[in-house]
Design an enzyme around this catalytic site. Structure first.
Site, PDB file in Angstrom:
ATOM      1  N   SER A  61       0.789  -1.228   0.000  1.00  0.00           N
ATOM      2  CA  SER A  61       0.000   0.000   0.000  1.00  0.00           C
ATOM      3  C   SER A  61       0.821   1.277   0.000  1.00  0.00           C
ATOM      4  CB  SER A  61      -0.963   0.009   1.190  1.00  0.00           C
ATOM      5  OG  SER A  61      -1.990  -0.940   0.996  1.00  0.00           O
ATOM      6  N   ARG A 158     -10.901  -8.716  -8.952  1.00  0.00           N
ATOM      7  CA  ARG A 158     -10.371  -8.814  -7.591  1.00  0.00           C
ATOM      8  C   ARG A 158     -11.130  -7.900  -6.632  1.00  0.00           C
ATOM      9  NH1 ARG A 158      -4.208  -9.334  -5.393  1.00  0.00           N
ATOM     10  NH2 ARG A 158      -4.276 -11.038  -6.878  1.00  0.00           N
TER      11      ARG A 158
END
Length: 412
Positions: A61, A158
């Site tokens: 991230s 996803r």
């Protein structure tokens, strides 16, 4: 003074971590710290050579900050807006339903969303999206469907779970920035990797970053192994499990995942952080006005309350920088924002921004002090208490050394 080297060496000797890379700098580069500790792997059959500042890691991230910068560049050009509905660019989300709950017989209750999803909501995790494995409603939905959390190769597959609240009314960590990356691709006509290379990495002199290791065998050869925390012994041990960046069959993803997909070296990622710290002066990657947007709190009152409630959970707080819960937080376009000074001015100043990556990486940019830094490791699960404590000691040491070098008492 915090002897960070002794602290890290002891953590490695105690098998708390296999190693880490610590790096920090200030605006003009007159203060720098960069050091690698430990080894690349705990696996007896893998490369156990020392970690280096140019060792490759999955930064997860930490990708989000770069995607936010790219989106803001396109806002500057008038190709994207922060506040308009996004459906002309991402029509797939126009009819995305809200999962309101479950009926008495266990069936999901879905309803249309009313508030428009905007780029600002995507970047601040307040769009209604979430990660399927991170919210009680979507976890229950997966159980109802008899499915595992999606690990598909394609972005839209996803991150396909329903919204979990009306856009703009709450806060939940989400795939919103992955969708922001998709917007960058669709309006620029480039893949997110191509766009980042041309408009972010090359202007900052960055070479060792990619979404796809298969295309960079030189980087793949320098990749550090992932380690995990043994729940019984508390020690860091090797792991042979499927890594979160892989598909369900352990393959490589097809799409650029703007919220989690980049592999990089710590020394290269520091160029991103330093670029953010200095771009209000040189406008190399963002104009001054855009930097203010990047660092401005955007959550409404209810969302701010919910975010700070989340941060009362130690594991979540450890995963989001580990700052004292007594200091109020908000979310900006680029990351989590502290709204007041942490420990006076001995640490983060109000307005500092920080975030990290799933394998216990953590970065900060403090514009008031003029300092940025990165703790980089490869240990799972996220929000690891031992890694968080080491990161906190690293930050404390950097502020101490920086103030000492400048001849300024941190108590003034």
């Amino acid at each position: 003074m915090v002897d960070i080297e002794k602290i890290i060496d002891k953590a490695i000797a105690d098998q708390d971590i296999p190693g880490c890379v610590l790096t920090a700098t200030n605006r003009d580069g007159s203060f720098t710290y960069s050091r690698a500790f430990g080894t690349r792997s705990l696996h007896p059959d893998h490369d156990q050579s020392p970690l280096k500042t140019n060792t490759v890691m999955w930064i997860a991230s930490c990708t989000k900050l770069m995607t936010a910068i790219c989106a803001l560049q396109l806002v500057e050009q008038g190709k994207l807006t922060l506040d308009d509905p996004i459906y002309n660019i991402v029509p797939e989300l126009k009819d995305h339903p809200i999962l309101e709950g479950f009926s008495k017989d266990g069936n999901p209750i879905l309803k249309p969303h009313k508030n428009p999803i905007t780029l600002k909501l995507l970047l601040t995790h307040s769009s209604g999206l979430t990660y399927a494995a991170m919210h009680p409603l979507t976890i229950q939905l997966l159980a109802y469907q008899g499915k595992e959390p999606p690990m598909d190769s394609k972005l839209l597959d996803r991150f396909s779970c329903p919204l979990v609240y009306e856009p703009g009314t709450q806060w939940a960590y989400s795939s919103g920035i992955d969708y922001a990356g998709l917007m960058v691709e669709r309006v620029s006509g480039l893949t997110l990797e191509e766009y980042m290379r041309k408009n972010l990495w090359e202007p900052l002199g960055i070479k060792d970053m990619t979404f796809f290791l298969s295309k960079r065998p030189d980087m793949q050869a320098r990749l550090a192994d992932m380690s995990k925390r043994d729940p019984e012994t508390g020690k860091a041990v090797k792991t042979d499990g499927r890594q979160p960046y892989m598909t369900a069959d352990r393959g490589e993803v097809e799409d650029c995942m703007g919220g989690q997909g980049v592999f990089a070296t710590p020394e290269e990622y520091m160029k991103i952080l330093h670029g953010v710290l200095t771009t209000d002066e040189n406008e190399k990657i963002l104009k001054k006005d855009s930097v203010e947007k990047l660092f401005s709190p955007y959550l409404g009152d209810q969302s701010t309350v919910l975010l700070n409630k989340y941060l009362e959970v130690k594991m979540i707080n450890d995963a989001m920088g580990g700052t004292p819960t007594s200091v109020k937080k908000s979310y900006a376009l680029g990351g989590l924002l502290v709204l007041g000074d942490v420990n006076g001015d001995k640490n983060f100043r109000g307005g500092s921004m920080f975030w990290g990556g799933l394998p216990n990486l953590s970065w900060f940019v403090d514009r008031k002090t003029g300092l940025c830094g990165l703790y980089a490791g490869q240990v799972i699960p996220p929000g690891d208490a031992k890694c968080s404590e080491l990161n906190s000691r690293f930050q404390e040491a950097m502020y101490e050394r920086y103030h000492k070098q400048r001849g300024v008492s941190p108590n003034l």
